[in-house]
Write a protein that holds these residues in place. Structure first.
Motif, PDB file in Angstrom:
ATOM      1  N   ARG A   2       0.841  -1.195   0.000  1.00  0.00           N
ATOM      2  CA  ARG A   2       0.000   0.000   0.000  1.00  0.00           C
ATOM      3  C   ARG A   2       0.877   1.247   0.000  1.00  0.00           C
ATOM      4  O   ARG A   2       1.942   1.273   0.609  1.00  0.00           O
ATOM      5  CB  ARG A   2      -0.886   0.049   1.241  1.00  0.00           C
ATOM      6  CG  ARG A   2      -1.962  -1.004   1.307  1.00  0.00           C
ATOM      7  CD  ARG A   2      -2.865  -0.746   2.501  1.00  0.00           C
ATOM      8  NE  ARG A   2      -2.081  -0.405   3.687  1.00  0.00           N
ATOM      9  CZ  ARG A   2      -2.479   0.419   4.662  1.00  0.00           C
ATOM     10  NH1 ARG A   2      -3.646   1.015   4.582  1.00  0.00           N
ATOM     11  NH2 ARG A   2      -1.708   0.653   5.699  1.00  0.00           N
ATOM     12  N   ALA A   3       0.402   2.278  -0.677  1.00  0.00           N
ATOM     13  CA  ALA A   3       1.105   3.559  -0.688  1.00  0.00           C
ATOM     14  C   ALA A   3       0.080   4.667  -0.877  1.00  0.00           C
ATOM     15  O   ALA A   3      -0.977   4.455  -1.487  1.00  0.00           O
ATOM     16  CB  ALA A   3       2.139   3.603  -1.808  1.00  0.00           C
ATOM     17  N   ALA A   4       0.390   5.832  -0.320  1.00  0.00           N
ATOM     18  CA  ALA A   4      -0.400   7.032  -0.596  1.00  0.00           C
ATOM     19  C   ALA A   4       0.223   7.694  -1.815  1.00  0.00           C
ATOM     20  O   ALA A   4       1.396   8.063  -1.792  1.00  0.00           O
ATOM     21  CB  ALA A   4      -0.394   7.969   0.599  1.00  0.00           C
ATOM     22  N   VAL A   5      -0.524   7.820  -2.890  1.00  0.00           N
ATOM     23  CA  VAL A   5       0.032   8.289  -4.155  1.00  0.00           C
ATOM     24  C   VAL A   5      -0.759   9.486  -4.679  1.00  0.00           C
ATOM     25  O   VAL A   5      -1.865   9.768  -4.231  1.00  0.00           O
ATOM     26  CB  VAL A   5       0.022   7.170  -5.221  1.00  0.00           C
ATOM     27  CG1 VAL A   5       0.739   5.930  -4.709  1.00  0.00           C
ATOM     28  CG2 VAL A   5      -1.409   6.812  -5.627  1.00  0.00           C
ATOM     29  N   ARG A   6      -0.141  10.169  -5.640  1.00  0.00           N
ATOM     30  CA  ARG A   6      -0.857  11.175  -6.422  1.00  0.00           C
ATOM     31  C   ARG A   6      -0.337  11.076  -7.846  1.00  0.00           C
ATOM     32  O   ARG A   6       0.856  10.896  -8.074  1.00  0.00           O
ATOM     33  CB  ARG A   6      -0.733  12.582  -5.835  1.00  0.00           C
ATOM     34  CG  ARG A   6       0.476  13.393  -6.272  1.00  0.00           C
ATOM     35  CD  ARG A   6       1.669  13.110  -5.398  1.00  0.00           C
ATOM     36  NE  ARG A   6       2.671  14.161  -5.580  1.00  0.00           N
ATOM     37  CZ  ARG A   6       3.911  13.951  -6.010  1.00  0.00           C
ATOM     38  NH1 ARG A   6       4.314  12.754  -6.317  1.00  0.00           N
ATOM     39  NH2 ARG A   6       4.761  14.950  -6.113  1.00  0.00           N
ATOM     40  N   LEU A  15      -4.197  13.051  -3.092  1.00  0.00           N
ATOM     41  CA  LEU A  15      -3.593  11.899  -2.420  1.00  0.00           C
ATOM     42  C   LEU A  15      -4.642  10.821  -2.173  1.00  0.00           C
ATOM     43  O   LEU A  15      -5.736  11.094  -1.676  1.00  0.00           O
ATOM     44  CB  LEU A  15      -2.979  12.321  -1.083  1.00  0.00           C
ATOM     45  CG  LEU A  15      -1.751  13.236  -1.165  1.00  0.00           C
ATOM     46  CD1 LEU A  15      -1.426  13.819   0.210  1.00  0.00           C
ATOM     47  CD2 LEU A  15      -0.552  12.477  -1.714  1.00  0.00           C
ATOM     48  N   HIS A  16      -4.304   9.585  -2.507  1.00  0.00           N
ATOM     49  CA  HIS A  16      -5.209   8.469  -2.276  1.00  0.00           C
ATOM     50  C   HIS A  16      -4.388   7.185  -2.152  1.00  0.00           C
ATOM     51  O   HIS A  16      -3.234   7.113  -2.589  1.00  0.00           O
ATOM     52  CB  HIS A  16      -6.218   8.343  -3.419  1.00  0.00           C
ATOM     53  CG  HIS A  16      -5.582   8.113  -4.757  1.00  0.00           C
ATOM     54  ND1 HIS A  16      -5.082   9.144  -5.530  1.00  0.00           N
ATOM     55  CD2 HIS A  16      -5.338   6.964  -5.457  1.00  0.00           C
ATOM     56  CE1 HIS A  16      -4.583   8.655  -6.651  1.00  0.00           C
ATOM     57  NE2 HIS A  16      -4.708   7.348  -6.637  1.00  0.00           N
ATOM     58  N   ARG A  47       3.749  18.272  -3.626  1.00  0.00           N
ATOM     59  CA  ARG A  47       2.389  17.836  -3.975  1.00  0.00           C
ATOM     60  C   ARG A  47       1.724  18.795  -4.956  1.00  0.00           C
ATOM     61  O   ARG A  47       0.912  18.407  -5.790  1.00  0.00           O
ATOM     62  CB  ARG A  47       1.543  17.744  -2.702  1.00  0.00           C
ATOM     63  CG  ARG A  47       0.198  17.037  -2.876  1.00  0.00           C
ATOM     64  CD  ARG A  47      -0.780  17.454  -1.794  1.00  0.00           C
ATOM     65  NE  ARG A  47      -1.195  18.840  -1.947  1.00  0.00           N
ATOM     66  CZ  ARG A  47      -1.254  19.733  -0.961  1.00  0.00           C
ATOM     67  NH1 ARG A  47      -0.885  19.401   0.267  1.00  0.00           N
ATOM     68  NH2 ARG A  47      -1.651  20.974  -1.207  1.00  0.00           N
ATOM     69  N   ASP A  48       2.070  20.091  -4.871  1.00  0.00           N
ATOM     70  CA  ASP A  48       1.390  21.094  -5.696  1.00  0.00           C
ATOM     71  C   ASP A  48       2.380  22.110  -6.247  1.00  0.00           C
ATOM     72  O   ASP A  48       2.240  23.309  -6.018  1.00  0.00           O
ATOM     73  CB  ASP A  48       0.302  21.794  -4.874  1.00  0.00           C
ATOM     74  CG  ASP A  48      -0.572  22.706  -5.715  1.00  0.00           C
ATOM     75  OD1 ASP A  48      -0.648  22.494  -6.941  1.00  0.00           O
ATOM     76  OD2 ASP A  48      -1.170  23.641  -5.150  1.00  0.00           O
ATOM     77  N   VAL A  80       4.867   8.856  -5.187  1.00  0.00           N
ATOM     78  CA  VAL A  80       4.888   8.658  -3.737  1.00  0.00           C
ATOM     79  C   VAL A  80       5.716   9.749  -3.061  1.00  0.00           C
ATOM     80  O   VAL A  80       6.908   9.886  -3.327  1.00  0.00           O
ATOM     81  CB  VAL A  80       5.455   7.268  -3.371  1.00  0.00           C
ATOM     82  CG1 VAL A  80       5.359   7.041  -1.867  1.00  0.00           C
ATOM     83  CG2 VAL A  80       4.715   6.172  -4.124  1.00  0.00           C
ATOM     84  N   LEU A  81       5.084  10.522  -2.183  1.00  0.00           N
ATOM     85  CA  LEU A  81       5.776  11.550  -1.409  1.00  0.00           C
ATOM     86  C   LEU A  81       6.457  10.921  -0.191  1.00  0.00           C
ATOM     87  O   LEU A  81       6.450   9.720  -0.012  1.00  0.00           O
ATOM     88  CB  LEU A  81       4.781  12.626  -0.970  1.00  0.00           C
ATOM     89  CG  LEU A  81       4.103  13.436  -2.073  1.00  0.00           C
ATOM     90  CD1 LEU A  81       3.009  14.329  -1.485  1.00  0.00           C
ATOM     91  CD2 LEU A  81       5.121  14.279  -2.824  1.00  0.00           C
ATOM     92  N   GLY A  82       7.027  11.769   0.667  1.00  0.00           N
ATOM     93  CA  GLY A  82       7.634  11.302   1.910  1.00  0.00           C
ATOM     94  C   GLY A  82       9.142  11.253   1.850  1.00  0.00           C
ATOM     95  O   GLY A  82       9.704  10.401   1.152  1.00  0.00           O
TER      96      GLY A  82
END
Length: 330
Positions: A2-6, A15-16, A47-48, A80-82
């Motif tokens: 699982r990953a939070a992606v954009r 993000l989802h 992110r933006d 993937v951020l972070g």
């Protein structure tokens, strides 16, 4: 995994959660099971990027365009951020002897990012270090970026015991690390922060904390050998009013006028502007891990969100309501 992606740039709602392939470690690499990561200013910016623009970017415009090319011009190269994390080594590649499966670790990935995921792969000789037992992953995960950045910058300006230091922006990740590192080295620290952050910035080691909503740190009074300005918003003209004759003004973020000031004062007899880009040094990551273990570098964590709540965590982090660091539990 699982990953939070954009898949595009935009507000927090881009993000989802998604399923991505679990990476495999190659020679000289380790795979980390991420247990916690953070929401940093860098994550909000990445992110933006188009919404930030060169004017709001905290560095000269050419660096904005270079960063946007690196992250992806029309859409993100890496979904993937972070940039900082804490977790456990899950597997090691051939030739790795410094780490073994089960080791607790923390690390910093910089612009490569990728920590909003259950697993990531890191070079064993990179910005990764062992994490002592008994330290919460959520606390460790919010310290690598601020800790290594502040450490490199304070080394670059040769901070010494007994010096008086003004830290403008003492309640952010870099600022709170700078407060603790400078204090640990025997400096006399005065911080500048908002009213709701006064008490805990003092608890981290500041001898005095000025309220940026009503106090002018350049209005006179004490003289400082170093003014450490996280956002570069105080400016050299104001900072020099409270610098000693041979004091240094160090803006962590800076625009073109401060670069000009740095060149102009490079060989000056009076106060100087020091422009330093903090390098990524693995030894700094190990020093940060040691300071965490000793208790001389601590987190002040505001809230912790689950990975599935990454959008809510981002919304909160940029709302202006946070007081301290924001963590994501993976």
């Amino acid at each position: 995994m699982r990953a939070a992606v954009r898949t595009g740039y935009g507000g927090p709602d881009v993000l989802h959660l998604a399923e991505l392939p679990t990476p495999e470690p190659g020679p000289g690499e380790v795979r980390v099971r991420v247990r916690a990561t953070s929401v940093t200013y860098g994550d909000l910016t990445a992110r933006d990027f188009p919404g930030v623009g060169p004017d709001r970017f905290n560095m000269p415009a050419p660096l904005f365009y270079a960063a946007r090319l690196q992250f992806g011009w029309s859409r993100p190269r890496n979904p993937v951020l972070g940039s900082e994390y804490a977790g456990e080594v899950d597997a090691v590649g051939t030739g790795v002897t410094a780490f073994a499966p089960g080791d607790r670790v923390l690390g910093y990935r910089g612009p490569r990012m990728g920590a909003y995921a259950e697993y990531l792969v890191e070079k064993a000789d990179g910005m990764i270090a062992r994490l002592a037992d008994g330290i919460a992953f959520e606390d460790a995960a919010v310290l690598p970026y601020g800790g290594t950045t502040a450490l490199a910058l304070l080394d670059a300006v040769d901070l010494r015991a007994g010096e008086h230091v003004l830290i403008v922006g003492a309640s952010g990740s870099i600022g709170m690390a700078a407060v603790q590192i400078a204090s640990d080295r025997g400096a006399h620290v005065v911080g500048v922060a908002g009213p709701r952050n006064q008490a805990w910035v003092r608890a981290l080691g500041a001898e005095e904390v000025l309220d940026h909503t009503r106090d002018d740190p350049s209005a006179g009074g004490p003289r400082y050998e170093l003014v450490f300005d996280v956002r570069g918003r105080l400016g050299f003209a104001r900072a020099r009013r409270v610098l000693t004759p041979h004091g240094r003004y160090l803006p962590v973020s800076f625009k073109l006028p401060l670069l000009v000031d740095a060149l102009r004062t490079r060989r000056a007899q009076g106060p100087r502007v020091r422009i330093v880009l903090a390098p990524e040094r693995p030894d700094d990551m190990r020093t940060v891990a040691r300071m965490i273990a000793e208790g001389s570098l601590r987190a002040h964590r505001d809230r912790t969100w689950e990975l599935a709540e990454a959008a809510e965590a981002h919304r909160y982090a940029e709302s202006g309501a946070k007081s301290g660091q924001v963590a994501l539990r993976v």
